[in-house]
Design a protein around this motif. Structure first.
Motif, PDB file in Angstrom:
ATOM      1  N   GLY A  18      21.432   9.335  28.765  1.00 19.49           N
ATOM      2  CA  GLY A  18      19.792   8.351  28.884  1.00 19.49           C
ATOM      3  C   GLY A  18      20.173   7.856  30.279  1.00 19.49           C
ATOM      4  N   MET A  19      21.249   7.015  30.524  1.00 17.45           N
ATOM      5  CA  MET A  19      21.319   6.299  31.709  1.00 17.45           C
ATOM      6  C   MET A  19      21.325   7.365  33.126  1.00 17.45           C
ATOM      7  N   GLN A  20      21.760   8.597  33.133  1.00 19.31           N
ATOM      8  CA  GLN A  20      21.540   9.288  34.180  1.00 19.31           C
ATOM      9  C   GLN A  20      20.172   9.638  34.368  1.00 19.31           C
ATOM     10  N   VAL A  21      19.284   9.711  33.098  1.00 20.44           N
ATOM     11  CA  VAL A  21      17.897  10.251  33.315  1.00 20.44           C
ATOM     12  C   VAL A  21      17.161   9.255  33.779  1.00 20.44           C
ATOM     13  N   PHE A  22      17.360   7.761  33.613  1.00 19.84           N
ATOM     14  CA  PHE A  22      17.030   6.915  34.210  1.00 19.84           C
ATOM     15  C   PHE A  22      17.412   6.666  35.916  1.00 19.84           C
ATOM     16  N   GLY A  23      18.519   7.055  36.351  1.00 16.83           N
ATOM     17  CA  GLY A  23      18.978   6.957  37.400  1.00 16.83           C
ATOM     18  C   GLY A  23      18.238   8.285  38.241  1.00 16.83           C
ATOM     19  N   ALA A  24      17.823   9.184  37.489  1.00 18.02           N
ATOM     20  CA  ALA A  24      17.008  10.292  38.207  1.00 18.02           C
ATOM     21  C   ALA A  24      15.731   9.945  38.532  1.00 18.02           C
ATOM     22  N   ILE A  25      15.124   9.158  37.561  1.00 14.62           N
ATOM     23  CA  ILE A  25      13.921   8.637  37.901  1.00 14.62           C
ATOM     24  C   ILE A  25      13.682   7.820  39.133  1.00 14.62           C
ATOM     25  N   GLY A  26      14.860   6.815  39.244  1.00 13.12           N
ATOM     26  CA  GLY A  26      15.048   5.999  40.347  1.00 13.12           C
ATOM     27  C   GLY A  26      15.092   6.620  41.584  1.00 13.12           C
ATOM     28  N   VAL A  27      16.159   7.862  41.815  1.00 15.11           N
ATOM     29  CA  VAL A  27      16.241   8.623  42.761  1.00 15.11           C
ATOM     30  C   VAL A  27      14.725   9.557  43.290  1.00 15.11           C
ATOM     31  N   MET A  28      14.287   9.731  42.438  1.00  9.91           N
ATOM     32  CA  MET A  28      12.830  10.595  42.889  1.00  9.91           C
ATOM     33  C   MET A  28      11.977   9.639  43.431  1.00  9.91           C
ATOM     34  N   LYS A  40      14.266   9.285  57.824  1.00  7.02           N
ATOM     35  CA  LYS A  40      15.528  10.511  57.374  1.00  7.02           C
ATOM     36  C   LYS A  40      16.638   9.704  56.974  1.00  7.02           C
ATOM     37  N   LEU A  41      16.926   8.528  57.366  1.00  3.47           N
ATOM     38  CA  LEU A  41      18.084   7.710  56.808  1.00  3.47           C
ATOM     39  C   LEU A  41      18.075   7.623  55.255  1.00  3.47           C
ATOM     40  N   GLU A  42      16.691   7.123  54.987  1.00  2.00           N
ATOM     41  CA  GLU A  42      16.475   6.636  53.464  1.00  2.00           C
ATOM     42  C   GLU A  42      16.551   7.989  52.829  1.00  2.00           C
ATOM     43  N   LEU A  43      15.839   9.004  53.156  1.00  2.00           N
ATOM     44  CA  LEU A  43      15.935  10.183  52.463  1.00  2.00           C
ATOM     45  C   LEU A  43      17.242  10.924  52.388  1.00  2.00           C
ATOM     46  N   ALA A  44      18.197  10.535  53.425  1.00  2.00           N
ATOM     47  CA  ALA A  44      19.621  11.272  53.252  1.00  2.00           C
ATOM     48  C   ALA A  44      20.186  10.378  52.090  1.00  2.00           C
ATOM     49  N   ASP A  45      20.123   8.990  52.145  1.00  2.00           N
ATOM     50  CA  ASP A  45      20.533   8.269  51.108  1.00  2.00           C
ATOM     51  C   ASP A  45      20.042   8.493  49.652  1.00  2.00           C
ATOM     52  N   ALA A  46      18.861   8.962  49.492  1.00  2.00           N
ATOM     53  CA  ALA A  46      18.363   9.308  48.028  1.00  2.00           C
ATOM     54  C   ALA A  46      18.809  10.553  47.722  1.00  2.00           C
ATOM     55  N   LEU A  47      19.086  11.600  48.816  1.00  2.00           N
ATOM     56  CA  LEU A  47      19.555  13.022  48.340  1.00  2.00           C
ATOM     57  C   LEU A  47      20.981  12.797  47.911  1.00  2.00           C
ATOM     58  N   ILE A  48      21.867  11.977  48.540  1.00  2.00           N
ATOM     59  CA  ILE A  48      23.277  11.547  48.061  1.00  2.00           C
ATOM     60  C   ILE A  48      23.438  10.972  46.721  1.00  2.00           C
ATOM     61  N   SER A  49      22.417   9.922  46.653  1.00  2.00           N
ATOM     62  CA  SER A  49      22.121   9.324  45.195  1.00  2.00           C
ATOM     63  C   SER A  49      21.815  10.356  44.233  1.00  2.00           C
ATOM     64  N   ALA A  50      21.237  11.710  44.556  1.00  2.00           N
ATOM     65  CA  ALA A  50      20.712  12.475  43.629  1.00  2.00           C
ATOM     66  C   ALA A  50      21.740  13.409  43.430  1.00  2.00           C
ATOM     67  N   ALA A  51      22.628  13.733  44.210  1.00  2.00           N
ATOM     68  CA  ALA A  51      23.898  14.638  43.967  1.00  2.00           C
ATOM     69  C   ALA A  51      24.713  13.843  43.050  1.00  2.00           C
ATOM     70  N   ALA A  52      24.940  12.432  43.208  1.00  2.00           N
ATOM     71  CA  ALA A  52      25.838  11.759  42.207  1.00  2.00           C
ATOM     72  C   ALA A  52      25.178  11.618  40.788  1.00  2.00           C
ATOM     73  N   VAL A  53      23.811  11.708  40.566  1.00  2.00           N
ATOM     74  CA  VAL A  53      23.275  11.866  39.511  1.00  2.00           C
ATOM     75  C   VAL A  53      23.319  13.152  38.753  1.00  2.00           C
ATOM     76  N   VAL A  54      23.255  14.160  39.545  1.00  2.00           N
ATOM     77  CA  VAL A  54      23.360  15.402  38.783  1.00  2.00           C
ATOM     78  C   VAL A  54      24.855  15.543  38.499  1.00  2.00           C
ATOM     79  N   THR A  55      25.866  15.136  39.510  1.00  2.00           N
ATOM     80  CA  THR A  55      27.123  15.300  39.151  1.00  2.00           C
ATOM     81  C   THR A  55      27.553  14.622  37.760  1.00  2.00           C
ATOM     82  N   GLY A  56      27.134  13.229  37.735  1.00  2.00           N
ATOM     83  CA  GLY A  56      27.337  12.539  36.356  1.00  2.00           C
ATOM     84  C   GLY A  56      26.811  13.327  35.303  1.00  2.00           C
ATOM     85  N   PHE A  57      25.780  13.779  35.348  1.00  2.00           N
ATOM     86  CA  PHE A  57      25.172  14.365  34.171  1.00  2.00           C
ATOM     87  C   PHE A  57      25.691  15.613  33.907  1.00  2.00           C
TER      88      PHE A  57
END
Length: 77
Positions: A18-28, A40-57
């Motif tokens: 559930g926490m990963q799902v909320f994290g995914a919503i925040g990343v989106m 582009k810098l904020e987008l790169a940060d968001a994409l790295i955060s998305a990778a962390a959410v996917v890995t945790g899930f």
């Protein structure tokens, strides 16, 4: 580097999902805002955060599957 311990109980794992799902919503939301600003810098940060959410899930799903396999082995005995 310290290894993060996965939750041991099934309820803890479900809460983790559930926490990963909320994290995914925040990343989106973060990705949408970065695209809107054309930053582009904020987008790169968001994409790295998305990778962390996917890995945790994926780690949580793997631990749930391992738990199911352990229960199946016990039932076979």
């Amino acid at each position: 580097m310290a290894k993060k311990k996965a939750p041991k109980s099934k309820a803890g794992k479900i809460i983790g999902v559930g926490m990963q799902v909320f994290g995914a919503i925040g990343v989106m939301k973060q990705i949408k805002e970065a695209k809107g600003k054309h930053d582009k810098l904020e987008l790169a940060d968001a994409l790295i955060s998305a990778a962390a959410v996917v890995t945790g899930f994926a780690l949580l799903i793997r631990s749930l599957r391992e738990e199911q396999d352990d229960h199946a082995e016990i039932e076979e005995l």
